[in-house]
Design a protein around this motif. Structure first.
Motif, PDB file in Angstrom:
ATOM      1  N   THR A  91       0.848  -1.199   0.000  1.00 32.86           N
ATOM      2  CA  THR A  91       0.000   0.000   0.000  1.00 32.86           C
ATOM      3  C   THR A  91       0.883   1.248   0.000  1.00 32.86           C
ATOM      4  N   THR A  92       0.437   2.279  -0.714  1.00 30.17           N
ATOM      5  CA  THR A  92       1.134   3.562  -0.689  1.00 30.17           C
ATOM      6  C   THR A  92       0.520   4.435   0.393  1.00 30.17           C
ATOM      7  N   TYR A  93       1.363   4.994   1.239  1.00 35.02           N
ATOM      8  CA  TYR A  93       0.938   5.903   2.299  1.00 35.02           C
ATOM      9  C   TYR A  93       1.595   7.262   2.100  1.00 35.02           C
ATOM     10  N   TYR A  94       0.918   8.294   2.567  1.00 34.21           N
ATOM     11  CA  TYR A  94       1.436   9.662   2.524  1.00 34.21           C
ATOM     12  C   TYR A  94       1.526  10.167   3.955  1.00 34.21           C
ATOM     13  N   TRP A  95       2.591  10.923   4.255  1.00 31.19           N
ATOM     14  CA  TRP A  95       2.698  11.499   5.593  1.00 31.19           C
ATOM     15  C   TRP A  95       3.250  12.912   5.501  1.00 31.19           C
TER      16      TRP A  95
END
Length: 119
Positions: A91-95
């Motif tokens: 999964t791609t996550y953004y922070w």
């Protein structure tokens, strides 16, 4: 004759710094970084220090818009944070992180950082 102020304690006040000096200095997300290498599904988030920051806010989401963040913390006192929630694999996550000084003035990291979790 000389008159004196009637009782009471002296006045106390706080001055604000000049505009522009109040903002926390720029800082950058460091880890986990995007790229071809898959990140751990239990990363430790790390960013450079903004010396004027009293604390940081931290957001994590599967969308770069952060409309309904999975994590939305408002008083992170260090420049690192073990991932507070379990992450899905593949999964791609953004922070993103925002520095906040004691006057409530903020400086956001220049862009959100993204990473892809491994198997």
């Amino acid at each position: 004759g000389v008159s004196e102020l009637a009782g009471g304690s002296p006045y106390r006040f706080t001055t604000l710094p000049p505009p522009g000096l109040a903002a926390p200095s720029q800082f950058f997300p460091q880890s986990p970084a995007g790229g071809p290498v898959a990140a751990s599904p239990a990363p430790i988030f790390l960013w450079s220090i903004s010396p004027e920051a009293a604390f940081y806010t931290f957001q994590l989401d599967t969308s770069s818009l952060f409309q309904t963040p999975l994590v939305d913390l408002h008083t992170v006192h260090y420049n690192q944070l073990p991932c507070p929630v379990p992450l899905a694999t593949q999964t791609t996550y953004y922070w993103r992180v925002t520095a906040v000084n004691s006057f409530g003035v903020t400086a956001a990291s220049p862009v959100s950082e993204s990473f892809f979790t491994g198997p």
